[in-house]
Design an enzyme around this catalytic site. Sequence first.
Site, short mmCIF file in Angstrom:
data_model
loop_
_atom_site.label_atom_id
_atom_site.label_comp_id
_atom_site.label_asym_id
_atom_site.label_seq_id
_atom_site.Cartn_x
_atom_site.Cartn_y
_atom_site.Cartn_z
N HIS A 16 -0.08 -8.67 -7.15
CA HIS A 16 0.21 -8.56 -5.78
C HIS A 16 -0.38 -9.73 -5.07
O HIS A 16 -1.37 -10.24 -5.40
CB HIS A 16 0.25 -7.19 -5.26
CG HIS A 16 -1.18 -6.89 -5.36
ND1 HIS A 16 -2.07 -6.87 -4.18
CD2 HIS A 16 -2.09 -6.04 -6.25
CE1 HIS A 16 -3.36 -6.28 -4.42
NE2 HIS A 16 -3.22 -5.92 -5.87
N GLU A 53 1.75 -4.13 -2.54
CA GLU A 53 1.06 -2.97 -3.29
C GLU A 53 0.22 -1.90 -2.97
O GLU A 53 0.19 -0.95 -3.32
CB GLU A 53 0.55 -3.91 -4.71
CG GLU A 53 0.01 -3.35 -5.89
CD GLU A 53 -1.57 -2.62 -5.85
OE1 GLU A 53 -1.66 -1.89 -6.93
OE2 GLU A 53 -2.13 -3.11 -4.89
N GLU A 54 -0.83 -2.53 -2.05
CA GLU A 54 -1.70 -1.73 -1.62
C GLU A 54 -1.29 -0.49 -0.64
O GLU A 54 -2.19 0.63 -0.58
CB GLU A 54 -2.64 -2.66 -0.57
CG GLU A 54 -3.42 -3.53 -1.45
CD GLU A 54 -4.34 -3.32 -2.36
OE1 GLU A 54 -4.80 -1.89 -2.57
OE2 GLU A 54 -5.15 -4.19 -2.95
N GLU A 59 -4.49 -6.82 -12.73
CA GLU A 59 -5.49 -6.12 -11.88
C GLU A 59 -7.07 -6.26 -12.53
O GLU A 59 -7.18 -6.36 -13.65
CB GLU A 59 -5.32 -4.66 -11.79
CG GLU A 59 -3.90 -4.24 -10.93
CD GLU A 59 -4.35 -4.34 -9.43
OE1 GLU A 59 -5.34 -4.91 -9.02
OE2 GLU A 59 -3.26 -4.04 -8.48
N ASP A 88 -9.26 -8.50 -5.92
CA ASP A 88 -8.04 -7.43 -5.72
C ASP A 88 -6.89 -8.06 -4.98
O ASP A 88 -6.75 -7.94 -3.81
CB ASP A 88 -8.59 -6.36 -5.38
CG ASP A 88 -7.48 -5.14 -5.30
OD1 ASP A 88 -6.45 -5.26 -6.09
OD2 ASP A 88 -7.36 -4.11 -4.70
N ASP A 125 -0.70 -9.22 -1.49
CA ASP A 125 -1.18 -8.37 -0.33
C ASP A 125 -2.66 -7.91 -0.45
O ASP A 125 -3.13 -7.81 -1.64
CB ASP A 125 -0.46 -7.33 0.14
CG ASP A 125 -0.32 -6.18 -0.94
OD1 ASP A 125 -0.06 -6.48 -2.06
OD2 ASP A 125 -0.69 -4.89 -0.49
#
Length: 380
Positions: A70, A133-134, A161, A101, A72
């Site tokens: 991701h 995603e967050e 991740e 992350d 974001d």
Amino acid sequence: MSDAAALLSALVAIPSVCRMPNGAIVALVRDHLARHGVEAAVLPGPEGDRANLFATIGPRDVPGIVLSGHLDVVPAGEGWTGDPFALRQAGDRLVGRGAVDMKGFVACLLALVPEMVRAPLARPIHLALSYDEEVGCVGVRHMIARLPELCATPTACLVGEPSEMRPVLRHKGKVAGRLTVRGRAGHSSRPDLADNAVHLAADLVGLVRGLHEDFVARGPFHDMFTPASSTLQVGVIAGGTGVNVVPDTCRIDWEARAVPGTDPMTIHDALLARVAGLVDPLRAAGREVAVESEVLSAYPALDLPDDAPLRSLAEAWSGHAALGAVSYGTEAGLFQAAGIPSIICGPGRIAEAHRPDESIGLADLDECCAMLRRVIAQQS
């Protein structure tokens, strides 16, 4: 700097905070791919100002592997010792928001694109980069829905991740919701003429806690997890304007984490049934109260069987034994729900995420690039 570190610096410099437009970082990735002859599909989401990106290297008409990340990051927040959006080196670590992350993994993907292009790939490598995603794996749902028009059904998905490069087989699912309690305002000297929304909200908090305690006591249980049961909690409660005013509104934000085998939405439905059991008799008795419910986010658990072929592949790629389960959630459960066997494996420690001075080790990037080279070789 290595190629991966230089790319990470460029990625971190774009503050692609969740729920914000992400055109700049999508353009950076698209342009990098284009310089190496790779065409990317930019897939706008329904929000209009955010997009996923999907690219295929190798033959499009045969099944291949998805490498997923991701774009974001969470907001920087307070406590940083430098600019969170200017990557800096501190010893053998690189510090910046999103370093671990999970822009570190994305940087490694981009650094290996030239090698992917040169490789005689018999099966394609797909790069799937999502938004938001967050805040509940929002963007990737729209990308997964479009996979049938983008590629042959993939055989596997690796979500990068941070896992210290250990393949992860399982994580819990999640549902987060909001209960908005409506009452009737009044003067605090005559509470008998009003309906206190905060008081009713307190009763609803008790329902959340009671359902949590039921799961803890009766399960179902999954021994790979700590705690071994599904869980619920209230994270936010807000209501009222002053001590001399009976409040007419109160908001409760809650979440549940569901062990594999339990659909998170069944926990949502069980809670709403208890809410109705409390509120409906009050309304029938003439009380001016109501509760509105909203789902804020939800994603399924990941549950890759111990004997899945993807496990042994990921162990060979990473050089590490698989880990049975982790406590955090990812997009992997959504890929699995779409029929694509999925696993987590990426550089860095999850403990570094979402904190001031977030960082990733230079050695972590090197190890991730080495893993990706093994993936390329296996697809060739």
